[in-house]
Enzyme design. Structure first.
Site, PDB file in Angstrom:
ATOM      1  N   ILE A   1       2.765 128.285 -15.284  1.00 24.90           N
ATOM      2  CA  ILE A   1       1.484 127.947 -14.666  1.00 24.90           C
ATOM      3  C   ILE A   1       1.209 126.455 -14.836  1.00 24.90           C
ATOM      4  O   ILE A   1       1.251 125.918 -15.942  1.00 24.90           O
ATOM      5  CB  ILE A   1       0.321 128.739 -15.306  1.00 24.90           C
ATOM      6  CG1 ILE A   1       0.618 130.239 -15.302  1.00 24.90           C
ATOM      7  CG2 ILE A   1      -0.988 128.438 -14.583  1.00 24.90           C
ATOM      8  CD1 ILE A   1       0.679 130.855 -13.943  1.00 24.90           C
ATOM      9  N   ASP A   2       0.919 125.788 -13.723  1.00 30.83           N
ATOM     10  CA  ASP A   2       0.463 124.391 -13.747  1.00 30.83           C
ATOM     11  C   ASP A   2      -1.046 124.404 -13.541  1.00 30.83           C
ATOM     12  O   ASP A   2      -1.544 125.051 -12.607  1.00 30.83           O
ATOM     13  CB  ASP A   2       1.138 123.590 -12.635  1.00 30.83           C
ATOM     14  CG  ASP A   2       2.645 123.600 -12.749  1.00 30.83           C
ATOM     15  OD1 ASP A   2       3.158 122.961 -13.686  1.00 30.83           O
ATOM     16  OD2 ASP A   2       3.312 124.236 -11.919  1.00 30.83           O
ATOM     17  N   VAL A   3      -1.782 123.708 -14.385  1.00 32.21           N
ATOM     18  CA  VAL A   3      -3.240 123.721 -14.275  1.00 32.21           C
ATOM     19  C   VAL A   3      -3.802 122.308 -14.182  1.00 32.21           C
ATOM     20  O   VAL A   3      -3.185 121.339 -14.652  1.00 32.21           O
ATOM     21  CB  VAL A   3      -3.901 124.459 -15.459  1.00 32.21           C
ATOM     22  CG1 VAL A   3      -3.457 125.902 -15.516  1.00 32.21           C
ATOM     23  CG2 VAL A   3      -3.633 123.752 -16.768  1.00 32.21           C
TER      24      VAL A   3
END
Length: 230
Positions: free
Chosen positions: A94-96
């Protein structure tokens, strides 16, 4: 990979960030060659879109697979992968990005914020039975000013899945800070380990002055104090 093994790395995550963008699957030939030199758990990500590819990656030497866009676009595939290979084999990448005080998932292909609220995505990960999260903070990535401690705490408060945090390492003290201030299971870094010789051994020696770690390196810096100048 040979260097990292020799320097005492605990795990290697290999992400082909261009595979999906170029409509390509995993490069099995390269992965097999890498796995031959890898003496630690190996996680592979990039271009994975079906169960057969995961089977082949396992035969090539992968221990786990890392999936990103499928979490939003093909949850049925994720569910099936967990059922076939087990939760421990499937890692959510996951990239946030923080926007107006709210964390959103970032679309690394379009290079823009998605409409997926990060907290909702965490709930989806829990429902799908994914066994681990590899979390990269886009705002911190490459700045070398430390990890997002509040983000790590936020994730750990909202989900009980093991977490690997990434994005922001600039020196060994940043890794030590993340370990001391949170209950995160693992700390990851990419470029940080590539810029100086024996980087893993040196980093572990720094951390082990305060926290006990496994140290499998052939190089020993435990009795050398050269960290005070950064």
């Amino acid at each position: 990979v040979e260097y990292l093994n020799e320097w005492g790395i605990d795990e290697i995550i290999l992400l082909d960030i261009s595979a999906t963008k170029n409509n390509k699957g995993p490069n099995f030939t390269i992965i097999e060659k890498i796995s031959e030199k890898c003496m630690v758990p190996l996680t592979i990500g990039g271009g994975i879109s079906n169960i057969d590819q995961i089977h082949k990656l396992m035969r090539c030497g992968a221990d786990k697979v890392c999936l990103n866009r499928a979490i939003y676009n093909d949850p049925n595939f994720i569910h099936k992968a967990v059922a076939v290979f087990g939760s421990q084999c499937i890692v959510a990448s996951i990239d946030v990005k923080l926007i107006d005080s709210i964390y959103y998932c970032f679309d690394y292909l379009k290079k823009e914020n998605s409409k997926n609220n990060f907290l909702d995505t965490l709930s989806e990960i829990k429902k799908l039975g994914i066994g681990e999260i590899f979390l990269n903070n886009v705002d911190k990535d490459g700045l070398k000013n430390g990890y997002d401690i509040e983000l790590i705490k936020y994730v750990l408060k909202n989900i009980d899945v093991p977490l690997i945090c990434c994005g922001g390492a600039g020196n060994p003290s940043h890794i030590l800070e993340a370990i001391k201030k949170t209950n995160v299971e693992a700390i990851a870094a990419s470029n940080f380990f590539n810029f100086f010789e024996h980087s893993v051994a040196i980093t572990k020696a720094f951390i082990m002055k305060e926290i006990e770690l496994r140290n499998d390196s052939t190089y020993n810096y435990l009795n050398i104090d050269f960290f005070n100048n950064g």
